[in-house]
Design an enzyme around this catalytic site. Structure first.
Site, PDB file in Angstrom:
ATOM      1  N   ARG A 190       0.846  -1.210   0.000  1.00 36.53           N
ATOM      2  CA  ARG A 190       0.000   0.000   0.000  1.00 36.53           C
ATOM      3  C   ARG A 190       0.879   1.257   0.000  1.00 36.53           C
ATOM      4  NH1 ARG A 190      -4.425   1.530   4.702  1.00 36.53           N
ATOM      5  NH2 ARG A 190      -5.892   2.588   3.333  1.00 36.53           N
ATOM      6  N   ARG A 248       5.361   9.757  -7.301  1.00 35.51           N
ATOM      7  CA  ARG A 248       6.700   9.987  -7.851  1.00 35.51           C
ATOM      8  C   ARG A 248       6.906   9.482  -9.275  1.00 35.51           C
ATOM      9  NH1 ARG A 248       8.655  13.978  -4.538  1.00 35.51           N
ATOM     10  NH2 ARG A 248       8.507  13.365  -2.353  1.00 35.51           N
TER      11      ARG A 248
END
Ligand SMILES: Cc1cc2nc3c(=O)[nH]c(=O)nc-3n(C[C@H](O)[C@H](O)[C@H](O)COP(=O)(O)OP(=O)(O)OC[C@H]3O[C@@H](n4cnc5c(N)ncnc54)[C@H](O)[C@@H]3O)c2cc1C
Length: 250
Positions: free
Chosen positions: A191, A200
C-alpha cells in the site's frame, strides 16, 4: 570517478506466506506469496476462503484495489536496495513515512573521497553540460578530501581514530554536492509503495526521483503484478517514462 546515469534497483526481500491448515483458501491461478498473503488477509474479513466467486488471485486483488480496501495490501512488504541515486533524490524519497523503513549510507562514517556521483537526467546527452558538471563535482570532491585532511589535523587531540574521522567527515561532507551517490535499503508494504509510486512516477515529479520510481515500479510489477498491475508506464511529452495509475491512493 564513477558516474551513475541510471539507478540500480534490486529486490532483496519478499513476503513468505505460511498458509494455516485450518483455513485453506480455494486458490485460483498462479500468484506469488505476497499476493496470496494479501488475498488471504482480505478473505479473513468475510470468511470467504471457499472463493464463492471463483476468482483468481489477480482478479480478487483487482477488486480489492477497485473497492479501495487498501489495508489488505499492508501485509505484503517488499524490500528494495536502491543504488545510484543522488542525496537530493534520497532526501525526497525519505519524506514518504507511512509504511516505510529506511537505512541509508552514512556520510559521517563512510569515506566519500571516492564517492560516485549521479548525473541529473536533465543533463544526459548534452556533452558540454555534462563536461561542466563533471568538472564541478570533481572540484567539490577535491575540496572534501582537503577538508578531511585539515580537520584530521585540527582534531588530532582526539585519540580515538574512528571518532576523529567521524568528526572530520561529518563537517567535510558539507562541501559535497547534492549529486553525491547514496545507497539506501527501503522497506515498505504494498500500500505504501503504491502511494509513493503514484506521486513519484507522475509527470509532476522531479526527473530523477521519477526515473527511480519507474525503476522500482518495474521491479515490483515483475515481482507481484497483481499488486501493481494497474500502473501503466508510458513515455510522456518530455520523452521520459512516467506512469499513471487506475486505482488511486486508498
Ligand atoms: C511533485 C512533488 C513536489 C513536492 N514538493 C515539495 C516541496 O517543495 N517541499 C516539501 O517540503 N515537500 C515537497 N514534497 C513532498 C511532499 O510534501 C510529501 O512530504 C511527500 O510527497 C510524502 O507524502 P506524504 O506525506 O503523503 O507521505 P507519507 O508520509 O508516506 O504519508 C502517506 C499518507 O499517510 C497519511 N499521513 C501520513 N502522516 C500523517 C500525519 N502525520 N497526519 C495525518 N495523516 C498522515 C496521509 O494520508 C498521507 O498522504 C513534494 C512531493 C511531490 C510529489
Amino acid at each position: 570517478m564513477e558516474i551513475f546515469r541510471a539507478p540500480r534497483v534490486t529486490l532483496i526481500a519478499r513476503p513468505e506466506f505460511i498458509e494455516p491448515e485450518h483455513l485453506r483458501v480455494q486458490w485460483q491461478g498462479p500468484a506469488s506469496a505476497g499476493e496470496r498473503l494479501a488475498e488471504f488477509a482480505g478473505r479473513i474479513c468475510y470468511m470467504s476462503q471457499n472463493n464463492p466467486a471463483n476468482r483468481s488471485t489477480a482478479e480478487y486483488l483487482e477488486n480489492i484495489k477497485k473497492q479501495g480496501h487498501g489495508s489488505v495490501l499492508e501485509h505484503a512488504v517488499y524490500v528494495l536496495l536502491i543504488e545510484g541515486i543522488s542525496r537530493s533524490c534520497s532526501h525526497e524519497l525519505v519524506r514518504h513515512r507511512a509504511g516505510f523503513g529506511y537505512s541509508q549510507l552514512s556520510q559521517r562514517y563512510v569515506d566519500e573521497s571516492h564517492a560516485a556521483f549521479v548525473l541529473p537526467p536533465a543533463l544526459l546527452g548534452d556533452a558540454p553540460l555534462e563536461a561542466e558538471w563533471e568538472k564541478e563535482v570533481t572540484e567539490a570532491q577535491a575540496a572534501y578530501v582537503r577538508a578531511v585532511e585539515a580537520l584530521m589535523q585540527r582534531y588530532a587531540w582526539i585519540t580515538d581514530k574512528v571518532h576523529r574521522r567521524k568528526v572530520a567527515r561529518e563537517a567535510a561532507r558539507s562541501v559535497l554536492p547534492n549529486a553525491t551517490e547514496v545507497k539506501i535499503v527501503v522497506s515498505a508494504n504494498a500500500r505504501a509503495w503504491r502511494t509513493m509510486l503514484e506521486l513519484r512516477t507522475s509527470e509532476g515529479a522531479e526527473l530523477e526521483i521519477r526515473r527511480m520510481a519507474i525503476a522500482c515500479l518495474r521491479v515490483l510489477q515483475r515481482e507481484a503484478s497483481a499488486l501493481f498491475s494497474d500502473f501503466e508506464i508510458y513515455v510522456a511529452d518530455d520523452k521520459q517514462d512516467a506512469a499513471r495509475v487506475a486505482f488511486h491512493k486508498v
